[in-house]
Design an enzyme around this catalytic site. Structure first.
Site, PDB file in Angstrom:
ATOM      1  N   HIS A 128      -8.671  -0.490  14.556  1.00  0.00           N
ATOM      2  CA  HIS A 128      -9.629  -0.835  13.502  1.00  0.00           C
ATOM      3  C   HIS A 128     -10.468  -2.059  13.844  1.00  0.00           C
ATOM      4  CE1 HIS A 128      -6.946   1.539  10.441  1.00  0.00           C
ATOM      5  NE2 HIS A 128      -7.658   2.325  11.239  1.00  0.00           N
ATOM      6  N   CYS A 136     -23.563  -5.307  15.941  1.00  0.00           N
ATOM      7  CA  CYS A 136     -24.896  -5.201  15.349  1.00  0.00           C
ATOM      8  C   CYS A 136     -24.905  -4.094  14.294  1.00  0.00           C
ATOM      9  CB  CYS A 136     -25.912  -4.879  16.450  1.00  0.00           C
ATOM     10  SG  CYS A 136     -27.585  -4.748  15.800  1.00  0.00           S
ATOM     11  N   THR A 201       3.545  -0.340   8.425  1.00  0.00           N
ATOM     12  CA  THR A 201       2.326   0.323   7.935  1.00  0.00           C
ATOM     13  C   THR A 201       2.684   1.269   6.795  1.00  0.00           C
ATOM     14  OG1 THR A 201       0.519   1.848   8.452  1.00  0.00           O
ATOM     15  CG2 THR A 201       2.456   1.999   9.872  1.00  0.00           C
ATOM     16  N   SER A 202       1.785   1.356   5.798  1.00  0.00           N
ATOM     17  CA  SER A 202       2.032   2.242   4.665  1.00  0.00           C
ATOM     18  C   SER A 202       1.837   3.708   5.043  1.00  0.00           C
ATOM     19  CB  SER A 202       1.120   1.876   3.494  1.00  0.00           C
ATOM     20  OG  SER A 202      -0.222   1.905   3.916  1.00  0.00           O
ATOM     21  N   ASN A 226      10.189  -0.686   7.983  1.00  0.00           N
ATOM     22  CA  ASN A 226       9.335  -1.019   6.841  1.00  0.00           C
ATOM     23  C   ASN A 226      10.211  -1.538   5.699  1.00  0.00           C
ATOM     24  OD1 ASN A 226       7.437  -0.830   4.533  1.00  0.00           O
ATOM     25  ND2 ASN A 226       6.172   0.326   5.972  1.00  0.00           N
TER      26      ASN A 226
HETATM   27  C1  BJW Z   1       6.436  -4.736   5.818  1.00  0.00           C
HETATM   28  C2  BJW Z   1       6.589  -6.104   5.697  1.00  0.00           C
HETATM   29  C3  BJW Z   1       7.456  -6.702   6.608  1.00  0.00           C
HETATM   30  C4  BJW Z   1       5.188  -5.530   4.213  1.00  0.00           C
HETATM   31  N1  BJW Z   1       8.064  -5.950   7.511  1.00  0.00           N
HETATM   32  N2  BJW Z   1       7.069  -4.010   6.721  1.00  0.00           N
HETATM   33  C5  BJW Z   1      -8.070  12.254   2.676  1.00  0.00           C
HETATM   34  C6  BJW Z   1      -7.028  12.623   3.534  1.00  0.00           C
HETATM   35  C7  BJW Z   1      -6.964  12.125   4.819  1.00  0.00           C
HETATM   36  C8  BJW Z   1      -7.911  11.243   5.278  1.00  0.00           C
HETATM   37  C9  BJW Z   1      -8.924  10.863   4.444  1.00  0.00           C
HETATM   38  C10 BJW Z   1      -9.010  11.367   3.166  1.00  0.00           C
HETATM   39  N3  BJW Z   1     -10.102  10.813   2.566  1.00  0.00           N
HETATM   40  C11 BJW Z   1     -10.684   9.958   3.441  1.00  0.00           C
HETATM   41  C12 BJW Z   1      -9.987   9.990   4.577  1.00  0.00           C
HETATM   42  C13 BJW Z   1     -10.253   9.207   5.795  1.00  0.00           C
HETATM   43  C14 BJW Z   1      -9.869   7.762   5.639  1.00  0.00           C
HETATM   44  C15 BJW Z   1      -8.454   7.668   5.101  1.00  0.00           C
HETATM   45  O1  BJW Z   1      -7.488   7.724   5.826  1.00  0.00           O
HETATM   46  N4  BJW Z   1      -8.307   7.508   3.812  1.00  0.00           N
HETATM   47  C16 BJW Z   1      -6.976   7.507   3.171  1.00  0.00           C
HETATM   48  C17 BJW Z   1      -6.717   6.125   2.538  1.00  0.00           C
HETATM   49  C18 BJW Z   1      -6.955   8.611   2.158  1.00  0.00           C
HETATM   50  N5  BJW Z   1      -9.960   7.213   6.981  1.00  0.00           N
HETATM   51  C19 BJW Z   1     -11.099   6.745   7.437  1.00  0.00           C
HETATM   52  O2  BJW Z   1     -12.114   6.691   6.775  1.00  0.00           O
HETATM   53  C20 BJW Z   1     -11.088   6.309   8.879  1.00  0.00           C
HETATM   54  N6  BJW Z   1     -12.166   6.929   9.570  1.00  0.00           N
HETATM   55  C21 BJW Z   1     -12.255   8.242   9.704  1.00  0.00           C
HETATM   56  O3  BJW Z   1     -11.411   9.000   9.310  1.00  0.00           O
HETATM   57  O4  BJW Z   1     -13.379   8.654  10.357  1.00  0.00           O
HETATM   58  C22 BJW Z   1     -13.670  10.038  10.409  1.00  0.00           C
HETATM   59  C23 BJW Z   1     -15.126  10.183  10.787  1.00  0.00           C
HETATM   60  C24 BJW Z   1     -15.449  10.954  11.896  1.00  0.00           C
HETATM   61  C25 BJW Z   1     -16.798  11.109  12.229  1.00  0.00           C
HETATM   62  C26 BJW Z   1     -17.796  10.491  11.477  1.00  0.00           C
HETATM   63  C27 BJW Z   1     -17.455   9.716  10.385  1.00  0.00           C
HETATM   64  C28 BJW Z   1     -16.110   9.552  10.034  1.00  0.00           C
HETATM   65  C29 BJW Z   1     -11.314   4.796   8.971  1.00  0.00           C
HETATM   66  C30 BJW Z   1     -10.196   4.033   8.366  1.00  0.00           C
HETATM   67  C31 BJW Z   1     -10.516   2.553   8.419  1.00  0.00           C
HETATM   68  C32 BJW Z   1      -9.495   1.711   7.687  1.00  0.00           C
HETATM   69  N7  BJW Z   1     -10.010   0.413   7.549  1.00  0.00           N
HETATM   70  C33 BJW Z   1      -9.156  -0.630   6.978  1.00  0.00           C
HETATM   71  C34 BJW Z   1      -9.975  -1.912   6.864  1.00  0.00           C
HETATM   72  C35 BJW Z   1     -10.175  -2.523   8.267  1.00  0.00           C
HETATM   73  C36 BJW Z   1     -11.044  -3.735   8.213  1.00  0.00           C
HETATM   74  C37 BJW Z   1     -10.448  -4.837   7.390  1.00  0.00           C
HETATM   75  O5  BJW Z   1      -9.329  -5.303   7.631  1.00  0.00           O
HETATM   76  O6  BJW Z   1     -11.127  -5.245   6.474  1.00  0.00           O
HETATM   77  O7  BJW Z   1      -8.011  -0.819   7.814  1.00  0.00           O
HETATM   78  S1  BJW Z   1      -8.434  -0.175   5.406  1.00  0.00           S
HETATM   79  C38 BJW Z   1      -6.872  -0.949   5.705  1.00  0.00           C
HETATM   80  O8  BJW Z   1      -5.835   0.056   5.775  1.00  0.00           O
HETATM   81  C39 BJW Z   1      -6.982  -1.559   7.116  1.00  0.00           C
HETATM   82  C40 BJW Z   1      -5.627  -1.256   7.677  1.00  0.00           C
HETATM   83  O9  BJW Z   1      -5.660  -1.322   9.084  1.00  0.00           O
HETATM   84  C41 BJW Z   1      -5.331   0.109   7.122  1.00  0.00           C
HETATM   85  C42 BJW Z   1      -3.872   0.470   7.110  1.00  0.00           C
HETATM   86  O10 BJW Z   1      -3.155  -0.409   6.300  1.00  0.00           O
HETATM   87  P1  BJW Z   1      -1.682  -0.821   6.706  1.00  0.00           P
HETATM   88  O11 BJW Z   1      -1.690  -1.571   7.972  1.00  0.00           O
HETATM   89  O12 BJW Z   1      -0.805   0.352   6.650  1.00  0.00           O
HETATM   90  O13 BJW Z   1      -1.331  -1.903   5.545  1.00  0.00           O
HETATM   91  P2  BJW Z   1      -0.818  -1.637   4.057  1.00  0.00           P
HETATM   92  O14 BJW Z   1      -1.051  -2.874   3.300  1.00  0.00           O
HETATM   93  O15 BJW Z   1      -1.307  -0.373   3.514  1.00  0.00           O
HETATM   94  O16 BJW Z   1       0.763  -1.454   4.268  1.00  0.00           O
HETATM   95  C43 BJW Z   1       1.598  -2.516   4.686  1.00  0.00           C
HETATM   96  C44 BJW Z   1       2.980  -1.941   4.857  1.00  0.00           C
HETATM   97  O17 BJW Z   1       3.809  -2.949   5.399  1.00  0.00           O
HETATM   98  C45 BJW Z   1       3.642  -1.491   3.537  1.00  0.00           C
HETATM   99  O18 BJW Z   1       4.213  -0.209   3.735  1.00  0.00           O
HETATM  100  C46 BJW Z   1       4.737  -2.540   3.292  1.00  0.00           C
HETATM  101  O19 BJW Z   1       5.902  -1.996   2.696  1.00  0.00           O
HETATM  102  C47 BJW Z   1       5.034  -2.980   4.689  1.00  0.00           C
HETATM  103  N8  BJW Z   1       5.521  -4.345   4.820  1.00  0.00           N
HETATM  104  N9  BJW Z   1       5.783  -6.535   4.632  1.00  0.00           N
HETATM  105  C48 BJW Z   1       7.847  -4.589   7.506  1.00  0.00           C
HETATM  106  N10 BJW Z   1       7.680  -8.037   6.539  1.00  0.00           N
END
Ligand code: BJW
Length: 255
Positions: A128, A136, A201-202, A226
């Protein structure tokens, strides 16, 4: 204290099972999410104190949001950059960095905080992007540019593209945007492994959330660390409930 009642001295047997698998593995792949940086003080997205509890993703983390109000989006990223700048890698980053120097180990992260980089992780795929780089908005420059200005509030106006002087944006992947093809290819390639470990990761954001299933289909032993149950928990061979900063050092001790 009577050690037989000290629960902190009891190691989850699943940790021993996973340690044996990692010890025997020639190819180890680790996928990380925001939970790995939680103990460093970096906010997660979806937990009780998560960023998405205070802000709607569509207001701040989509191209449409940036087009509507680039300054608001930049201010949110500037606030996060300032927070992250004060954080240090924790024991989970350190263990992963040490393992990453083993031949056959690959690390794929969704985190944009670069704490894996600061911990010295090699062979890292940043799915990401990075909050410490800008690119840009008009896609003039081929490569994201490092940008380490930690001033908050933002300097006058939003940052400009160093290449063309136009509007710059954080070099992160927002919802609805494609990930860099080279990163997706590298992540998919890394699902060909003996052990695939998903940590903090969630498991709801795609395509990252699909990697553990790909690895399983390709014959890997799969494991999750997790604090909570996730959609991946029922699919993996071993789900370990605990903090990454505690469980990973325990695993490392057993190797
Ligand atoms: C612990 C702990 C400890 C706490 N020890 N554990 C429907 C179905 C499927 C897919 C889609 C859909 N509708 C839309 C989509 C696609 C979409 C998506 O997946 N959406 C779902 C939410 C439904 N995906 C996208 O849009 C991606 N792009 C894409 O698919 O492109 C296709 C395309 C092709 C061609 C042209 C155009 C498009 C892009 C996804 C980008 C995600 N971006 C973000 C923001 C990044 C920038 C920023 O930081 O501002 O990325 S969103 C956010 O979520 C961030 C993270 O990297 C990402 C994942 O989150 P993560 O890391 O899992 O964190 P949390 O907070 O969710 O979870 C933390 C976990 O840790 C929890 O489980 C806790 O329990 C645990 N925890 N402390 C161990 N100490």
């Amino acid at each position: 204290m009577d050690r037989s009642t000290d629960r902190s001295s009891i190691i989850d047997p699943s940790i021993g099972v996973l340690a044996a698998r990692i010890r025997a593995a020639e190819r180890l792949t680790i996928l990380t999410g925001a939970g790995v940086s939680a103990a460093s003080g970096v906010p997660t997205f979806r937990g009780a104190d998560g960023l998405w509890r205070q802000h709607r993703p569509e207001d701040l983390a989509t191209p449409e949001a940036f087009e509507r109000d680039p300054r608001l989006v930049w201010e949110w990223y500037a606030w996060r950059r300032e927070k992250i700048a004060a954080c240090r890698p924790n024991a989970a980053h350190d263990v992963i960095a040490a393992w990453s120097r083993r031949p056959g180990c690959r690390v794929v992260t969704q985190n944009v905080d670069d704490l894996h980089v600061r911990a010295g992780t090699s062979a890292l795929v940043r799915l990401h992007g990075s909050i410490w780089e800008l690119s840009c908005w008009n896609r003039c420059a081929a490569q994201p540019t490092p940008w380490r200005d930690e001033r908050v509030p933002l300097p006058d106006g939003v940052p400009g593209c160093p290449q063309c002087g136009g509007l710059a944006r954080p070099a992160v992947v927002w919802f609805g945007e494609p990930l860099r093809a080279a990163d997706v290819d590298a992540a998919l390639e890394a699902t060909a492994c003996d052990v695939f470990l998903t940590v903090g990761t969630s498991a709801v954001v795609y395509p990252a959330a699909g990697l553990v299933h790909d690895a399983r289909r390709r014959g890997a032993f799969t494991a999750e660390i997790n604090l909570e149950t996730t959609p991946a928990s029922s699919a993996v061979d071993v789900a370990i409930h605990g903090g990454a900063e505690a469980v990973l050092p325990q695993l490392a001790e057993l190797l």
